[in-house]
Each structure stands twice: as C-alpha cells, then as structure tokens.
Motif scaffolding. Structure first.
Motif, mmCIF file in Angstrom:
data_model
loop_
_atom_site.group_PDB
_atom_site.id
_atom_site.type_symbol
_atom_site.label_atom_id
_atom_site.label_comp_id
_atom_site.label_asym_id
_atom_site.label_seq_id
_atom_site.Cartn_x
_atom_site.Cartn_y
_atom_site.Cartn_z
ATOM 1 N N PRO A 278 0.886 -1.176 0.096
ATOM 2 C CA PRO A 278 -0.109 -0.429 0.122
ATOM 3 C C PRO A 278 0.741 1.411 0.084
ATOM 4 N N ASP A 293 -7.466 2.338 -4.750
ATOM 5 C CA ASP A 293 -7.604 1.407 -3.396
ATOM 6 C C ASP A 293 -6.386 1.139 -2.049
ATOM 7 N N ASN A 294 -5.649 1.647 -3.296
ATOM 8 C CA ASN A 294 -4.802 0.845 -2.932
ATOM 9 C C ASN A 294 -3.608 1.832 -1.712
ATOM 10 N N GLY A 295 -4.613 2.322 -1.348
ATOM 11 C CA GLY A 295 -3.819 3.602 -1.343
ATOM 12 C C GLY A 295 -4.122 5.162 -0.140
ATOM 13 N N MET A 313 -4.434 3.602 8.228
ATOM 14 C CA MET A 313 -3.780 2.357 7.043
ATOM 15 C C MET A 313 -3.293 1.945 8.019
ATOM 16 N N ARG A 319 -7.456 -4.558 4.989
ATOM 17 C CA ARG A 319 -8.041 -3.836 3.453
ATOM 18 C C ARG A 319 -7.471 -3.217 2.323
ATOM 19 N N TYR A 320 -6.206 -2.339 3.114
ATOM 20 C CA TYR A 320 -5.564 -1.803 2.511
ATOM 21 C C TYR A 320 -4.224 -2.962 1.194
ATOM 22 N N ASN A 323 -6.464 -4.274 -1.429
ATOM 23 C CA ASN A 323 -6.602 -3.739 -2.455
ATOM 24 C C ASN A 323 -5.643 -3.329 -3.122
#
Length: 354
Positions: A278, A293-295, A313, A319-320, A323
C-alpha cells in the motif's frame, strides 16, 4: 512495429545529473537497451555514480550539462557524430534540445516527467516533440503547448521479486522492526521530497508502535536526523542511506510513504505496487494514477492529514493490503512495466525515422 530502421540511426540522450535518482535510473535503462536497436548510442552527462552501470557500448560524453558554456561543445559533437535523435531529461536540457533542433535539424524530444511548481524556462523553450509520462501530465501542460507533438508514453518501472517467509523475518529482526507497523520512505533526502513533513507527522502519532525506514541520500540528511533527535524520535526511525535492495525493503514494509511537494511519476510507486505494498502519498503529479483503493492520497503540505492517513492505514492494514494485491494483479497495472515503456519510445523513433 519493426524497429529495424533504427539500426542505421544514432541517438543521444542528455541529462544534467547521473547519480541515483529516479530519472537517472530511467536514462540508464534507456541507453543500455537502445544499444540493441540503434547504430550508436551517446550519453551526454556528468560522471555520476550511475556511470559504472553503463553498457560498454554506450558512448558516454562526460560533460557538465548544467553549465551552458558547454552548449557549443555538445552541438559540435552532435553534428560530428551524425546524431538523428536527441532525447532530453530534466528541464536543464531544454536549451540543448532546442538548439539541436533549430541549428542541426535533429529530431529532439523532451521527456516531461514532472508537474513543476515553477515552469520558468520550460514555458519559453521546448522542442517540437514532448513525451509525457502520464495522461495527467499531458492534461496539465497541453494548454501551454497546443501546437507541439504531444505524446503519452506511460512511465515504466521494475516489477520486483519479493522475499518471503524466513527471509522477511530475518531482515525484520536485523532491523529491529518485528511486530512494528513499518513505513518506508524511499527517495532523495531533499526539499522536493519533503521528508520534513513526514517527521513532523510522526510526532502526532507517537502512540502507534511504528518504525520508519528512511532510504536515500541528499542535502537534508543531517537536518532530518537533527529533527528526529530534537523531537525524541530516534527510537522510531532509521536512516539506511542509499540501498540497492529495494525489493527487500519493500517486502518487509507495511506501507510506502511519499510526502513530496511536487512529483512526476515516481518509479518507486511501480515497484511498491508490483509487490502489493500500500502507498500513502501527496496528491501531486501522477500520484493518483497508481494510488487508488490500494492507498491514501493527501494534499501536499498537510502534516495532520499525513498523520491521519498513517493512523488510518495502520488500523485498516489488511484491507489496504488486499486492495494493493488486486492492483498488482490487474490488467491495468501491466502497462507500467519498463519493457512496455521501452517499446513505446522505440515505436516513436521508428515512426519518426520513416
């Protein structure tokens, strides 16, 4: 497209610095691969730390390109070596690109890698062809250069191989970061990268059990170390200097943090995404291309926003990470491999040589 017609052409690249920055890394990749396609490949650059990694077939003309008194020497060399194409990196090269185009008829192109705070010379001097590293960069600068040949060739980077299992545990133990939320800050220690904001943000989240690994060298190294001392953060940070084992450092980290004031398309974003890491970054340059969505994106200069993003985060890391893995495995991400970027440039030159 076939690149056979390039085998009779000579190309030169020009850059004002040649140490370990992202742009220098990209130029090194280009010249070391161009030798397999062009008749001759020249590099006009200082004798920086990256010079040791040059392919022996690259003709390195050692010159301080930031000193414009050298413009006549470079123009003469371009003429004497029958250079067809000149590829410039960083704004300091613009006078050379325009002079080569106007005086010698060389097909110059400028590699636009950044959304700069002060455009200055780039608004006055620009060769006919501009290559942008993302659609975001092109959209920003197109109003300034509507009559130019504006092209987008996406930034390409390394898709890294992770370390796993016991190797990760061993490195974490070695660095003293086991069971800690580990943040990686990777880049030149400079005012542009603004690691000062990250240090200030750390004082707001002192209740989190974290560790920050600062990787890189630069003029602000001592100032940043003194800040950490004054703010009682020495047990929370480590300065690792310049490192080549980026895949190892990313593999052991929970998040990459980029706090830049301005940026283009950081190569490290591609490297982090290729490992499913992330990213927390300022919303500058092309950051939002890969930070979705990855960060988490924050505004440049927003110290409290950065602190909140790190805390968010850390609290929602799984979750991150999920993603980030989805981004890594997406068809969208595949276009950012450096081989795709190389083919884009070769296609540009092959079509220009017809």
């Amino acid at each position: 497209m076939s690149f056979k017609n390039l085998s009779t052409q000579a190309i030169a690249l020009i850059i004002p610095d040649f140490d370990f920055g992202g742009e220098e890394k990209r130029v090194l990749f280009f010249v070391n691969n161009y030798v397999n396609h062009f008749k001759e490949v020249f590099l006009f650059a200082p004798n920086g730390k990256s010079a040791a990694s040059l392919d022996k077939r690259v003709k390195h003309i050692i010159v301080e390109t930031r000193k414009y008194k050298n413009i006549f020497r470079i123009i003469k060399s371009l003429k004497d070596n029958n250079i067809t194409f000149l590829q410039g990196h960083k704004r300091a090269t613009l006078p050379y690109l325009v002079a080569a185009e106007k005086l010698l008829g060389i097909k110059s192109c400028f590699n636009f890698d950044n959304i700069y705070l002060n455009n200055g010379v780039s608004n006055l001097l620009m060769p006919k062809t501009i290559i942008y590293l993302s659609d975001i960069l092109k959209a920003h600068y197109l109003p300034f250069f509507p009559n130019h040949d504006n092209k987008v060739i996406n930034m390409g980077g390394d898709f890294l191989t992770p370390i796993e299992g016991d190797d990760i545990e061993n490195v974490k133990i070695e660095l003293g970061i086991k069971n800690k939320f580990t943040i990686l800050s990777l880049g030149r220690l400079s005012s542009q990268k603004n690691q000062k904001m990250l240090v200030e943000a750390l004082t707001i989240i002192a209740d989190i059990d974290f560790k920050v690994l600062f990787v890189g060298e630069g003029p602000l190294e001592n100032a940043l170390k003194n800040m950490c001392l004054e703010m009682n953060l020495l047990d929370k940070v480590q300065f690792l200097g310049h490192r080549k084992d980026v895949n190892v450092l990313l593999s052991i980290s929970d998040a990459l943090v980029q706090s830049s004031i301005f940026e283009g398309f950081p190569n490290v974003f591609i490297e982090a995404t290729s490992l499913g890491i992330p990213i927390i970054a300022t919303n500058v340059g092309s950051s939002k291309t890969l930070v979705q969505d990855n960060g988490i994106l924050i505004e440049s200069g927003d110290t409290s926003g950065l602190a909140n993003a790190i805390k968010k985060m850390a609290q929602n890391l799984e979750r991150y990470k999920l993603n980030a893995i989805l981004m890594k495995e997406s068809d969208f991400f595949k276009q950012f491999h450096k081989s795709v970027m190389l083919n884009g440039y070769l296609s540009h030159y092959a079509s220009s040589a017809l």
